[in-house]
Design a protein around this motif. Structure first.
Motif, mmCIF file in Angstrom:
data_model
loop_
_atom_site.group_PDB
_atom_site.id
_atom_site.type_symbol
_atom_site.label_atom_id
_atom_site.label_comp_id
_atom_site.label_asym_id
_atom_site.label_seq_id
_atom_site.Cartn_x
_atom_site.Cartn_y
_atom_site.Cartn_z
ATOM 1 N N ALA A 194 16.712 -8.052 10.067
ATOM 2 C CA ALA A 194 15.719 -6.614 9.367
ATOM 3 C C ALA A 194 15.654 -6.467 8.420
ATOM 4 O O ALA A 194 14.129 -6.378 7.474
ATOM 5 N N THR A 195 15.764 -6.480 7.287
ATOM 6 C CA THR A 195 15.522 -6.395 5.853
ATOM 7 C C THR A 195 14.716 -7.820 5.694
ATOM 8 O O THR A 195 14.223 -7.113 4.242
ATOM 9 N N ARG A 196 14.942 -8.770 6.028
ATOM 10 C CA ARG A 196 14.439 -10.065 5.478
ATOM 11 C C ARG A 196 13.200 -9.354 5.967
ATOM 12 O O ARG A 196 11.447 -9.701 5.456
ATOM 13 N N ASP A 201 15.985 -3.761 0.000
ATOM 14 C CA ASP A 201 17.554 -4.592 0.155
ATOM 15 C C ASP A 201 18.882 -4.471 0.344
ATOM 16 O O ASP A 201 18.557 -3.463 1.949
ATOM 17 N N MET A 202 19.531 -5.566 1.366
ATOM 18 C CA MET A 202 20.493 -4.865 2.086
ATOM 19 C C MET A 202 21.472 -3.639 1.892
ATOM 20 O O MET A 202 21.973 -3.192 3.005
ATOM 21 N N SER A 203 22.068 -3.581 0.685
ATOM 22 C CA SER A 203 23.065 -2.055 0.334
ATOM 23 C C SER A 203 22.221 -0.681 0.670
ATOM 24 O O SER A 203 22.037 -0.034 1.449
ATOM 25 N N ASP A 204 20.412 -1.048 0.686
ATOM 26 C CA ASP A 204 20.089 0.609 0.333
ATOM 27 C C ASP A 204 19.404 0.447 2.149
ATOM 28 O O ASP A 204 19.625 1.857 2.766
ATOM 29 N N LYS A 205 19.541 -0.477 2.753
ATOM 30 C CA LYS A 205 19.756 -0.366 4.248
ATOM 31 C C LYS A 205 20.511 0.344 4.668
ATOM 32 O O LYS A 205 20.735 1.265 5.697
ATOM 33 N N PHE A 206 21.715 -0.145 4.433
ATOM 34 C CA PHE A 206 23.014 -0.210 4.515
ATOM 35 C C PHE A 206 23.463 1.754 4.167
ATOM 36 O O PHE A 206 23.495 2.190 5.520
ATOM 37 N N LYS A 207 22.738 1.999 3.528
ATOM 38 C CA LYS A 207 22.782 3.745 2.884
ATOM 39 C C LYS A 207 22.141 4.485 4.414
ATOM 40 O O LYS A 207 21.970 5.530 4.359
ATOM 41 N N ALA A 208 20.654 3.684 3.832
ATOM 42 C CA ALA A 208 20.293 4.692 4.904
ATOM 43 C C ALA A 208 20.709 4.265 6.736
ATOM 44 O O ALA A 208 20.722 5.673 7.610
ATOM 45 N N ASN A 209 21.235 3.064 6.633
ATOM 46 C CA ASN A 209 21.671 3.245 8.197
ATOM 47 C C ASN A 209 23.123 3.923 8.485
ATOM 48 O O ASN A 209 22.965 3.946 9.717
ATOM 49 N N LEU A 210 23.650 4.334 7.337
ATOM 50 C CA LEU A 210 24.945 4.990 7.524
ATOM 51 C C LEU A 210 24.745 6.069 8.224
ATOM 52 O O LEU A 210 25.276 7.118 8.848
ATOM 53 N N TRP A 211 23.954 6.764 7.856
ATOM 54 C CA TRP A 211 22.947 8.477 8.096
ATOM 55 C C TRP A 211 22.605 7.929 9.855
ATOM 56 O O TRP A 211 23.014 9.638 10.610
ATOM 57 N N GLY A 374 3.242 4.873 5.859
ATOM 58 C CA GLY A 374 4.023 5.121 5.355
ATOM 59 C C GLY A 374 5.170 5.087 5.104
ATOM 60 O O GLY A 374 6.295 6.483 4.981
ATOM 61 N N ILE A 375 5.645 4.601 5.987
ATOM 62 C CA ILE A 375 7.562 4.541 6.801
ATOM 63 C C ILE A 375 8.058 3.985 5.209
ATOM 64 O O ILE A 375 7.808 2.848 5.419
ATOM 65 N N ASP A 376 9.052 4.049 4.540
ATOM 66 C CA ASP A 376 10.003 3.691 4.536
ATOM 67 C C ASP A 376 10.293 2.124 5.419
ATOM 68 O O ASP A 376 11.019 2.473 5.823
ATOM 69 N N PRO A 377 10.339 1.267 4.267
ATOM 70 C CA PRO A 377 10.837 0.208 4.657
ATOM 71 C C PRO A 377 12.865 -0.155 5.093
ATOM 72 O O PRO A 377 12.753 -0.696 6.112
ATOM 73 N N LYS A 379 14.252 2.884 6.174
ATOM 74 C CA LYS A 379 14.358 3.351 7.079
ATOM 75 C C LYS A 379 13.911 2.085 8.442
ATOM 76 O O LYS A 379 14.603 2.331 9.431
ATOM 77 N N THR A 380 12.695 1.384 8.571
ATOM 78 C CA THR A 380 12.014 0.885 9.633
ATOM 79 C C THR A 380 13.381 -0.156 10.037
ATOM 80 O O THR A 380 13.207 -0.482 10.829
ATOM 81 N N ALA A 381 13.998 -0.249 8.810
ATOM 82 C CA ALA A 381 14.271 -1.852 9.004
ATOM 83 C C ALA A 381 16.055 -1.628 9.403
ATOM 84 O O ALA A 381 16.784 -2.371 10.524
ATOM 85 N N SER A 382 16.086 -0.115 9.402
ATOM 86 C CA SER A 382 17.581 0.484 9.899
ATOM 87 C C SER A 382 17.546 1.071 11.189
ATOM 88 O O SER A 382 18.100 0.712 12.407
ATOM 89 N N LEU A 383 15.660 1.200 11.913
ATOM 90 C CA LEU A 383 15.767 1.622 13.281
ATOM 91 C C LEU A 383 15.556 0.119 13.818
ATOM 92 O O LEU A 383 16.119 0.213 15.568
ATOM 93 N N LEU A 384 15.117 -1.158 13.671
ATOM 94 C CA LEU A 384 15.166 -2.483 13.951
ATOM 95 C C LEU A 384 16.573 -2.894 14.341
ATOM 96 O O LEU A 384 17.161 -2.742 15.837
ATOM 97 N N ASP A 385 17.465 -2.736 13.573
ATOM 98 C CA ASP A 385 19.044 -2.974 13.678
ATOM 99 C C ASP A 385 19.370 -1.861 14.614
ATOM 100 O O ASP A 385 20.083 -2.687 15.607
ATOM 101 N N SER A 386 18.873 -0.662 14.670
ATOM 102 C CA SER A 386 20.124 0.419 15.768
ATOM 103 C C SER A 386 19.690 -0.429 16.672
ATOM 104 O O SER A 386 20.563 0.075 18.003
ATOM 105 N N THR A 387 17.901 0.011 17.156
ATOM 106 C CA THR A 387 18.086 0.171 18.207
ATOM 107 C C THR A 387 18.599 -0.963 18.741
ATOM 108 O O THR A 387 18.131 -1.133 20.447
#
Length: 442
Positions: A194-196, A201-211, A374-377, A379-387
């Motif tokens: 998802a992040t690649r 960054d993985m850390s940024d995706k983690f913080k977004a996904n944590l919500w 204009g979707i933040d990358p 948030k997109t990575a978080s949506l891909l992983d979560s869904t």
């Protein structure tokens, strides 16, 4: 899935469009499978009446018939190439080793000893929240839902028996926790994919996904705590030799260190053999136990091969491209873009039965949608992983569910009514799209 899954495809849609009639025809094998397995089982109110292998066999045969204008041997070659993909064979190795380890650990007394220790370490009525927390922690640490399922399902099954409760319920607890970590872990292949694909960054995706994931986990934990308040305390089994838990300690410790799951299971088998021999078991008895465990995985292996072949035929027929072109045709605004990204991932995961492959397949087009609207990358990575984790946990033909239910000896559909975490996660994904949170990413 867990780690060590190779990338498949680049996610770029084909330039030419597929007609609706041909597109739906390409998807008809998976539709036929779902009708045969899910619909028939619901109508009969019994998920054991229609074996999943039979439903897949019929759908697979139909997929071969659909690939016209090619000799039969060429069609079978396409099917076999998909079924024999390195990802699939890797999973089969995991299934074989898991079957051998599970059987040997049970026969030498490791499972009973581990259950006895677990029930004495926590308040008897709060075993379910403990099990969910353990699954969340282990999967977050090791980054693989498969490894978590292998480590905890035998324990959960034994605890359910000791508590006199539903085995499918306890298996669902493990599955939910396993996908919590699969979704969030820094070393999960879904996180990496998802992040690649989105360039964040993985850390940024983690913080977004944590919500999204943490509230879902807390809601699920609350349900389990409430359930436990009215639960009858589990009667404690007699104490057993604590040395017998060594195989599980080896498996959990090496898994947490991030070692390959096949090595983890091999070390677990080696420790079970050594422990069994020191306890006076004959080498031939241990071999018989391992053989029985491997034999017990036969149906799971057949299901995996049939599903992989059928889904490979769907891709060859253009079913995946049809989905991509249909779901991306009408997109508008950030909410619309996020909705389409989530739907794309969910539907492709439904057709591929592999959350990592689903992310890789739709990653490129999801990035295009994100840039356009204009979707933040992150948030997109978080949506891909979560869904993808939601769908992978809910489908009865996903590798994790098939492995867990095979180890527990229940129907692949049996845990479905108790899968609280993926439904809670789905609710959070929907709310995050409607209310555009986390706000700093919108």
């Amino acid at each position: 899935m867990g780690k060590n899954i190779n990338a498949v495809g680049d996610g770029k849609p084909e330039s030419h469009e597929i007609a609706r009639s041909k597109g739906w025809l390409a998807l008809s094998p998976v539709i036929l499978f779902l009708l045969l397995y899910v619909a028939v089982s619901v109508i009969l109110d019994d998920f054991y009446k229609m074996p999943i292998a039979v439903a897949l066999l019929v759908a697979s045969a139909w997929s071969v018939l659909l690939l016209r204008r090619r000799p039969l041997l060429k069609r079978i070659e396409v099917f076999s190439r998909a079924a024999g993909h390195s990802n699939i064979l890797y999973m089969i190795w995991v299934f074989i080793l898991a079957g051998a380890f599970s059987a040997m650990a049970g026969d030498i007394g490791s499972v009973d000893a581990t259950v006895a220790l677990a029930l004495r370490a926590f308040p008897p009525q709060f075993v379910v929240p403990m099990l969910f927390f353990a699954a969340c922690f282990i999967s977050l640490s090791i980054g693989t839902s498969v490894g978590t399922v292998v480590a905890l399902t035998p324990l959960a099954t034994q605890i359910a028996g000791a508590a006199g409760e539903s085995v499918p319920f306890y298996v669902a607890v493990v599955l939910g926790g396993a996908f919590f970590g699969d979704n969030l872990s820094f070393i999960s292949d879904t996180t990496i994919a998802a992040t690649r694909s989105q360039g964040c960054d993985m850390s940024d995706k983690f913080k977004a996904n944590l919500w999204i994931a943490l509230p879902a986990a807390l809601l699920t934990m609350g349900i389990y705590i409430i359930h436990s308040l009215d639960a009858t305390p589990v009667s404690l089994p007699p104490a057993s030799d604590p040395l017998l838990i060594l195989p599980y300690i080896v498996v959990l410790a090496t898994a947490i260190l991030g070692i390959n799951v096949t090595v983890v299971l091999s070390l677990g088998i080696a420790s079970a053999i050594i422990l069994g021999l020191t306890k006076g078991m004959a080498a031939t008895d241990l071999a018989t136990s391992a053989g029985a465990g491997i034999d017990g995985m036969g149906n799971l292996i057949i299901i995996t091969l049939l599903a992989a072949g059928m889904l490979g035929m769907i891709k060859e027929l253009g079913g995946i491209r049809f989905l991509l072109q249909g779901l991306t045709r009408h997109v508008s605004g950030r909410r619309g873009g996020q909705t389409v990204i989530a739907l794309l991932t969910a539907v492709v995961n439904l057709c591929t039965a592999n959350n990592t492959v689903a992310i890789i397949t739709v990653g490129s087009i999801s990035r295009d949608i994100s840039q356009r609207y204009g979707i933040d990358p992150r948030k997109t990575a978080s949506l891909l992983d979560s869904t993808s984790c939601i769908v992978q946990c809910l489908i009865p033909y996903g590798a994790q569910t098939l492995l867990a239910t095979s180890l527990a000896g229940i129907s692949p559909a049996a845990p479905f009514p108790y899968l609280y975490y993926p439904f809670a996660l789905a609710l959070m994904v929907i709310l995050s799209i409607i209310f555009l949170f986390p706000r700093r990413l919108n």
